[in-house]
Write an enzyme that holds these catalytic residues in place. Structure first.
Site, short mmCIF file in Angstrom:
data_model
loop_
_atom_site.label_atom_id
_atom_site.label_comp_id
_atom_site.label_asym_id
_atom_site.label_seq_id
_atom_site.Cartn_x
_atom_site.Cartn_y
_atom_site.Cartn_z
N ASP A 105 0.83 -1.19 0.00
CA ASP A 105 0.00 0.00 0.00
C ASP A 105 0.87 1.25 0.00
OD1 ASP A 105 -2.16 -1.66 0.17
OD2 ASP A 105 -2.41 -1.43 2.33
N1 URA Z 1 -1.45 -5.86 3.83
C1 URA Z 1 -1.90 -4.58 3.82
O1 URA Z 1 -2.97 -4.29 4.35
N2 URA Z 1 -1.14 -3.67 3.18
C2 URA Z 1 0.05 -3.94 2.60
O2 URA Z 1 0.68 -3.04 2.06
C3 URA Z 1 0.51 -5.27 2.66
C4 URA Z 1 -0.25 -6.22 3.27
#
Ligand code: URA
Length: 236
Positions: A105
């Site tokens: 993310d």
């Molecule tokens: N899970 C999430 O919620 N975000 C990420 O970036 C990776 C795994």
């Protein structure tokens, strides 16, 4: 066994022109398996380490880059207005066709592999290959035994989607946990904790398979991976 010319290996793996590669090889700037080789037409066997300017690669037509992804940068190859992880790859190691392996993310930091090897990327991200990804999570509350048990049994997300069993470990800080996943659904960790009414304040990825993020890489930095690291990333 696959053999490749030394000048081609250097130019392919380190993003320099064939002319520069030849000059640098002639000047003794390249070593093969620990020995300086000045013959740019030397044929090098697969998986023999080649070292150039302190960076190592092998005879491979593919490039593998380890990045410490910073916050605020998109895990994408390009975007019209926002900065992407590809924008952070220095020109000297940038090659055509590079893409991030899986997705972190925008606000997640840590280990991200960038490559142009589609088969490798598939083996890393496909849940069928069971490659473990380990994250450190800072929560807005305390990690409960209920959540630890729920992760192990397989969390059913709010929309009904079922997650594979995952490992949730407490640490010596009550709001910090380690999570090991073998799949990568959209916002997976945030959604898993949401089921237990816990919010994620901070998320960072520490490892993929047996490959641990190089602690000397600061956020936003990246470098070419060694042959050993490429293999480690696929270890289960
Ligand atoms: N899970 C999430 O919620 N975000 C990420 O970036 C990776 C795994």
């Amino acid at each position: 066994m696959n053999f490749e010319r030394l000048d081609k290996i250097v130019s392919n793996n380190f993003g320099v022109t064939r002319k520069i590669a030849r000059n640098d090889i002639k000047q003794g700037k390249v070593s093969v398996d620990g020995r300086v080789v000045t013959d740019f037409s030397a044929k090098i066997a697969e998986n023999i380490p080649v070292n150039y300017n302190g960076q190592e690669c092998g005879n491979t037509k593919f490039t593998y880059i380890m990045m410490n992804k910073p916050k605020g940068v998109l895990t994408a190859t390009r975007d019209d207005s926002r900065e992407t992880v590809l924008d952070l790859v220095p020109e000297d190691i940038k090659r055509k066709g590079l893409f991030p392996v899986g997705r972190l993310d925008k606000d997640t930091t840590g280990l991200l592999i960038i490559t142009n090897d589609g088969d490798f990327a598939h083996r890393i991200v496909s849940p069928r290959h069971h490659v473990a990804k380990v994250y450190t999570v800072t929560l807005d509350g305390t990690v409960t035994d209920d959540a630890v048990k729920g992760f192990l049994e397989g969390v059913t997300l709010a929309d009904g989607e079922l997650c594979a069993p995952a490992i949730l470990e407490k640490t010596d800080k009550e709001n910090v946990a380690r999570v090991t996943l073998r799949e990568g659904k959209y916002h997976q960790i945030k959604r898993m904790f949401g089921v237990f009414s816990l919010g994620v304040n901070d998320l960072t990825r520490n490892s993929i398979g047996d490959l641990v993020l190089d602690p000397t890489l600061r956020e936003g930095e990246c470098r070419v991976m060694t042959q050993e690291e490429i293999k480690k990333a696929e270890e289960k």
